[in-house]
Design an enzyme around this catalytic site. Sequence first.
Site, PDB file in Angstrom:
ATOM      1  N   ASN A   1      -2.795   6.834   8.726  1.00 57.95           N
ATOM      2  CA  ASN A   1      -2.648   5.620   9.532  1.00 57.95           C
ATOM      3  C   ASN A   1      -1.224   5.641  10.079  1.00 57.95           C
ATOM      4  O   ASN A   1      -0.280   5.380   9.350  1.00 57.95           O
ATOM      5  CB  ASN A   1      -2.888   4.382   8.650  1.00 57.95           C
ATOM      6  CG  ASN A   1      -2.583   3.093   9.394  1.00 57.95           C
ATOM      7  OD1 ASN A   1      -2.371   3.093  10.610  1.00 57.95           O
ATOM      8  ND2 ASN A   1      -2.555   1.980   8.663  1.00 57.95           N
TER       9      ASN A   1
ATOM     10  N   LYS B   1       0.118   3.645  12.080  1.00 53.98           N
ATOM     11  CA  LYS B   1       0.661   2.309  12.358  1.00 53.98           C
ATOM     12  C   LYS B   1       1.329   2.317  13.753  1.00 53.98           C
ATOM     13  O   LYS B   1       0.850   3.007  14.637  1.00 53.98           O
ATOM     14  CB  LYS B   1       1.616   1.882  11.238  1.00 53.98           C
ATOM     15  CG  LYS B   1       0.942   2.008   9.865  1.00 53.98           C
ATOM     16  CD  LYS B   1       1.671   1.355   8.730  1.00 53.98           C
ATOM     17  CE  LYS B   1       0.881   1.541   7.445  1.00 53.98           C
ATOM     18  NZ  LYS B   1       1.452   0.856   6.290  1.00 53.98           N
TER      19      LYS B   1
ATOM     20  N   HIS C   1      -6.932  -3.981   7.944  1.00 51.52           N
ATOM     21  CA  HIS C   1      -5.732  -3.532   7.218  1.00 51.52           C
ATOM     22  C   HIS C   1      -4.918  -4.769   6.806  1.00 51.52           C
ATOM     23  O   HIS C   1      -4.866  -5.758   7.548  1.00 51.52           O
ATOM     24  CB  HIS C   1      -4.897  -2.613   8.107  1.00 51.52           C
ATOM     25  CG  HIS C   1      -3.799  -1.930   7.346  1.00 51.52           C
ATOM     26  ND1 HIS C   1      -2.607  -2.560   7.053  1.00 51.52           N
ATOM     27  CD2 HIS C   1      -3.733  -0.701   6.788  1.00 51.52           C
ATOM     28  CE1 HIS C   1      -1.848  -1.730   6.350  1.00 51.52           C
ATOM     29  NE2 HIS C   1      -2.504  -0.596   6.169  1.00 51.52           N
TER      30      HIS C   1
ATOM     31  N   GLU D   1      -1.900  -5.416   6.909  1.00 53.66           N
ATOM     32  CA  GLU D   1      -0.894  -5.839   7.901  1.00 53.66           C
ATOM     33  C   GLU D   1      -1.538  -6.683   8.997  1.00 53.66           C
ATOM     34  O   GLU D   1      -0.921  -7.610   9.526  1.00 53.66           O
ATOM     35  CB  GLU D   1      -0.174  -4.601   8.475  1.00 53.66           C
ATOM     36  CG  GLU D   1       0.791  -4.020   7.449  1.00 53.66           C
ATOM     37  CD  GLU D   1       1.029  -2.524   7.597  1.00 53.66           C
ATOM     38  OE1 GLU D   1       0.693  -1.942   8.640  1.00 53.66           O
ATOM     39  OE2 GLU D   1       1.553  -1.939   6.629  1.00 53.66           O
TER      40      GLU D   1
ATOM     41  N   GLU E   1      -6.299  -0.759  -0.842  1.00 52.96           N
ATOM     42  CA  GLU E   1      -4.849  -0.680  -0.677  1.00 52.96           C
ATOM     43  C   GLU E   1      -4.192  -1.916  -1.283  1.00 52.96           C
ATOM     44  O   GLU E   1      -4.154  -2.977  -0.638  1.00 52.96           O
ATOM     45  CB  GLU E   1      -4.486  -0.616   0.812  1.00 52.96           C
ATOM     46  CG  GLU E   1      -5.055   0.588   1.533  1.00 52.96           C
ATOM     47  CD  GLU E   1      -4.243   0.942   2.770  1.00 52.96           C
ATOM     48  OE1 GLU E   1      -3.837   2.094   2.883  1.00 52.96           O
ATOM     49  OE2 GLU E   1      -4.002   0.060   3.619  1.00 52.96           O
TER      50      GLU E   1
ATOM     51  N   GLY F   1       3.961   1.066   1.591  1.00 51.93           N
ATOM     52  CA  GLY F   1       5.279   1.282   2.180  1.00 51.93           C
ATOM     53  C   GLY F   1       6.434   0.964   1.238  1.00 51.93           C
ATOM     54  O   GLY F   1       7.583   0.900   1.652  1.00 51.93           O
TER      55      GLY F   1
ATOM     56  N   SER G   1       1.551   4.219  -0.651  1.00 51.87           N
ATOM     57  CA  SER G   1       2.568   5.181  -1.099  1.00 51.87           C
ATOM     58  C   SER G   1       1.964   6.490  -1.637  1.00 51.87           C
ATOM     59  O   SER G   1       2.463   7.061  -2.598  1.00 51.87           O
ATOM     60  CB  SER G   1       3.489   4.541  -2.144  1.00 51.87           C
ATOM     61  OG  SER G   1       4.169   3.424  -1.575  1.00 51.87           O
TER      62      SER G   1
HETATM   63  O1  LIG Z   1      -0.875   1.041   4.641  1.00 54.77           O
HETATM   64  C1  LIG Z   1      -1.031   2.196   4.309  1.00 54.77           C
HETATM   65  C2  LIG Z   1      -2.061   3.014   4.941  1.00 54.77           C
HETATM   66  O2  LIG Z   1      -2.945   2.242   5.678  1.00 54.77           O
HETATM   67  C3  LIG Z   1      -0.177   2.825   3.283  1.00 54.77           C
HETATM   68  O3  LIG Z   1       1.068   3.041   3.818  1.00 54.77           O
HETATM   69  P1  LIG Z   1       2.100   3.988   3.021  1.00 54.77           P
HETATM   70  O4  LIG Z   1       1.365   5.268   2.719  1.00 54.77           O
HETATM   71  O5  LIG Z   1       3.228   4.184   3.989  1.00 54.77           O
HETATM   72  O6  LIG Z   1       2.455   3.247   1.776  1.00 54.77           O
END
Ligand SMILES: O=C(CO)COP(=O)(O)O
Length: 250
Positions: free
Chosen positions: A9, A11, A94, A96, A166, A172, A212
Amino acid sequence: MRTPIVAGNWKMFKTIADAKQFADAVKEQKKVAGVEQVICAPFTALSALAEALQGTEIALGAQNMHFEEQGAFTGEISPLMLKEIGVRYVIIGHSERRQYFNETDESVNKKTKAALQHGLKPIVCVGESLEEREAGKTAEVVGTQTKAALSGVSVEQLADVVIAYEPIWAIGTGKSSTSADANETIAIIRSVIAEDFGQEAAAAVRIQYGGSVKPENIASYMAESEIDGALVGGASLTADSFIQLVQGAR
Ligand SMILES: O=C(CO)COP(=O)(O)O
């Protein structure tokens, strides 16, 4: 046997030029078989990537979409538009998007059903916040999110759904869930799916862990019985790291 699936992803990272560079770098690496591979890129890079990833094992994914085919929805992208450029997967719900863009269980459900109706495979994200985890609500939260997302989906359609667990506190932050904890929650998600779709269908659904994940820790997740792959943010941004993740998922 569930085929492992590793999805990057990206982002809000990478211009078209960056995305093309990634594709060129992937092509220099040895192909890895036996793992489904997806890159979920920003909308603007999808067309260019569709072309640039030809000849690789990597399928194209989007990070969001609207549930309608068309209409007066300024700034939105429809499933038809994604299909037209060769997108095969789409991340839905997601954390976010739930947190910053008012995505709700209801819109996640509408989008999941719309993706399936248009032949796109939804990667449906669920996960608890740190507060919810500390209050002992993880099972309740992911159970509710999963049931809501899949409401009205048929058993046949479920075969095209990927769930991504997740935990929000692991995204992150560098604080990944232990593989045992992730496995336990994913087992709960699978049992919730079994309640609505039956044991056989639930046993066939692929459920990823995300938060992560890195080349150094992906193998520990893949060693768990319930975890079928990873949804990866930061560590999917370079070709080298992405290929290592895919190798680690075999
Ligand atoms: O949100 C994520 C994948 O959709 C996870 O992000 P990270 O791997 O950067 O922690």
